[in-house]
Design an enzyme around this catalytic site. Structure first.
Site, PDB file in Angstrom:
ATOM      1  N   GLY A  32      89.566  99.496 126.027  1.00 34.93           N
ATOM      2  CA  GLY A  32      88.466  99.316 126.979  1.00 34.93           C
ATOM      3  C   GLY A  32      88.741 100.099 128.258  1.00 34.93           C
ATOM      4  N   HIS A  33      89.946  99.939 128.814  1.00 30.06           N
ATOM      5  CA  HIS A  33      90.304 100.697 130.025  1.00 30.06           C
ATOM      6  C   HIS A  33      90.291 102.194 129.732  1.00 30.06           C
ATOM      7  CE1 HIS A  33      92.711  96.865 130.737  1.00 30.06           C
ATOM      8  NE2 HIS A  33      91.971  96.937 131.818  1.00 30.06           N
ATOM      9  N   GLY A 143      83.724  98.645 134.233  1.00 28.92           N
ATOM     10  CA  GLY A 143      83.170  98.280 132.933  1.00 28.92           C
ATOM     11  C   GLY A 143      82.069  97.232 133.046  1.00 28.92           C
ATOM     12  N   LYS A 144      81.092  97.340 132.131  1.00 27.29           N
ATOM     13  CA  LYS A 144      80.031  96.320 132.083  1.00 27.29           C
ATOM     14  C   LYS A 144      80.549  95.008 131.513  1.00 27.29           C
ATOM     15  CE  LYS A 144      76.005  99.295 131.524  1.00 27.29           C
ATOM     16  NZ  LYS A 144      74.825  99.559 130.672  1.00 27.29           N
ATOM     17  N   LYS A 145      81.718  95.026 130.906  1.00 22.10           N
ATOM     18  CA  LYS A 145      82.317  93.795 130.378  1.00 22.10           C
ATOM     19  C   LYS A 145      82.373  92.730 131.490  1.00 22.10           C
ATOM     20  CE  LYS A 145      85.390  91.109 128.145  1.00 22.10           C
ATOM     21  NZ  LYS A 145      86.253  90.637 129.183  1.00 22.10           N
ATOM     22  N   VAL A 172      83.782  98.101 125.316  1.00 20.04           N
ATOM     23  CA  VAL A 172      84.374  98.530 124.035  1.00 20.04           C
ATOM     24  C   VAL A 172      84.713  97.278 123.230  1.00 20.04           C
ATOM     25  CG1 VAL A 172      86.280  99.796 122.956  1.00 20.04           C
ATOM     26  CG2 VAL A 172      85.307 100.605 125.110  1.00 20.04           C
ATOM     27  N   SER A 181      89.760  92.782 125.763  1.00 23.35           N
ATOM     28  CA  SER A 181      90.169  92.151 127.015  1.00 23.35           C
ATOM     29  C   SER A 181      91.667  91.916 126.964  1.00 23.35           C
ATOM     30  CB  SER A 181      89.448  90.799 127.159  1.00 23.35           C
ATOM     31  OG  SER A 181      90.139  89.977 128.073  1.00 23.35           O
TER      32      SER A 181
END
Ligand code: PAF
Length: 277
Positions: A32-33, A143-145, A172, A181
């Site tokens: 994700g990062h 991120g939209k997370k 992601v 996460s």
């Protein structure tokens, strides 16, 4: 890849750079990062990732002490995707004396995550402003997370007229839909199998909205009940407006479904944007 640990060194290194894109992180880097870092590398001539576990944004009983610190592995991953600079300040650099000035975010920071993590966004905004001051980037990727965090940071940048373009990045996911996460590593094998249900509950609401249903409270209730039946401790599964994260009125069509729930001892969050027909 360069690793810089102090604000003075960072300022000296960046003095002649005018195209820096920053990715603030707390480390424990996952795909994700890395997707944010790839965006930064495409956006600017210098991609700079910050790694700092920010004590201020953890509440009592949260996982500041046990938050995974994996600096060597993080650097290897960041280097592999072309990150140029890592800024890795220690506590002394970021908080040489107890922080006495804070960013006090608006009411939206008290809702959703803010209801369950008091003071969280105050801590996030304060450290992000400090990091922005240290790096002085032209752009930054979030991120939209962490949807509410992204919304609050954008608002802060806007209200303080910070000359930084905030770039939102898509979440992601693992093959089964679970949002990546750092917390996923705390899940037991059985919990990891169960974890995608949070996304499924959110998709259930999205499907109903796409079919024209606007009985949001009933949908929220059904999604929460589904999770509870499978052993989750649900904080919220709700439909909100993308702008302002308010309860939607009949005219609102740009919506976001947000959920937060705990499985065992691991609290997970997820969300999905949806445009109502
Ligand atoms: O999203 C995070 O990892 C953190 O909240 C941030 C933005 C790096 C601030 O500590």
């Amino acid at each position: 890849m360069e690793v810089i640990k102090t604000v003075d060194e960072l300022r000296a290194r960046l003095a002649r750079e005018h195209d820096v894109c920053c990715v603030p992180t707390m480390g424990n880097i996952h795909d994700g990062h890395l997707s944010l870092v790839k965006i930064a590398a495409q956006t600017a001539s210098v991609s700079l990732t910050t790694i700092f576990v920010n004590r201020l944004q953890f509440g009592q009983g949260e996982d500041f002490e046990r938050y995974p610190r994996t600096f060597e592995e993080d650097c290897a991953k960041l280097e592999a995707v072309g990150n140029k600079i890592v800024f890795h300040p220690d506590e002394q650099q970021m908080y040489p004396e107890p922080q006495a000035f804070f960013i006090d975010p608006p009411k939206v920071a008290k809702k959703l995550e803010g209801r369950f993590r008091q003071g969280h966004f105050r801590g996030v905004c304060t450290v992000v402003l400090k990091l922005f001051n240290a790096v002085q980037p032209q752009s930054a990727v979030f991120g939209k997370k962490d949807y509410q965090q992204l919304a609050i940071i954008r608002h802060m940048v806007d209200q303080f007229a910070l000359p930084i373009c905030i770039i939102p990045a898509e979440t992601v996911r693992a093959g089964d839909g679970l949002a990546l996460s750092s917390r996923n590593r705390y899940l037991s094998e059985a919990e990891r199998k169960e974890a995608p249900r949070l996304r499924e509950a959110i998709l259930q609401i999205r499907d109903a909205i796409n079919e024209g249903d606007r009985k949001f409270v009933a949908m929220e209730y059904a999604a929460g009940a589904l999770l509870s039946r499978h052993g989750w401790n649900v904080d919220y599964v709700v439909v909100r407006t993308q702008r302002g994260l308010k309860r939607p009125s009949p005219d609102d069509s740009d919506l976001v479904i947000l959920g937060a729930a705990t499985l065992g001892s691991t609290r997970l969050i997820d969300n999905l944007e949806v445009v109502a027909p």
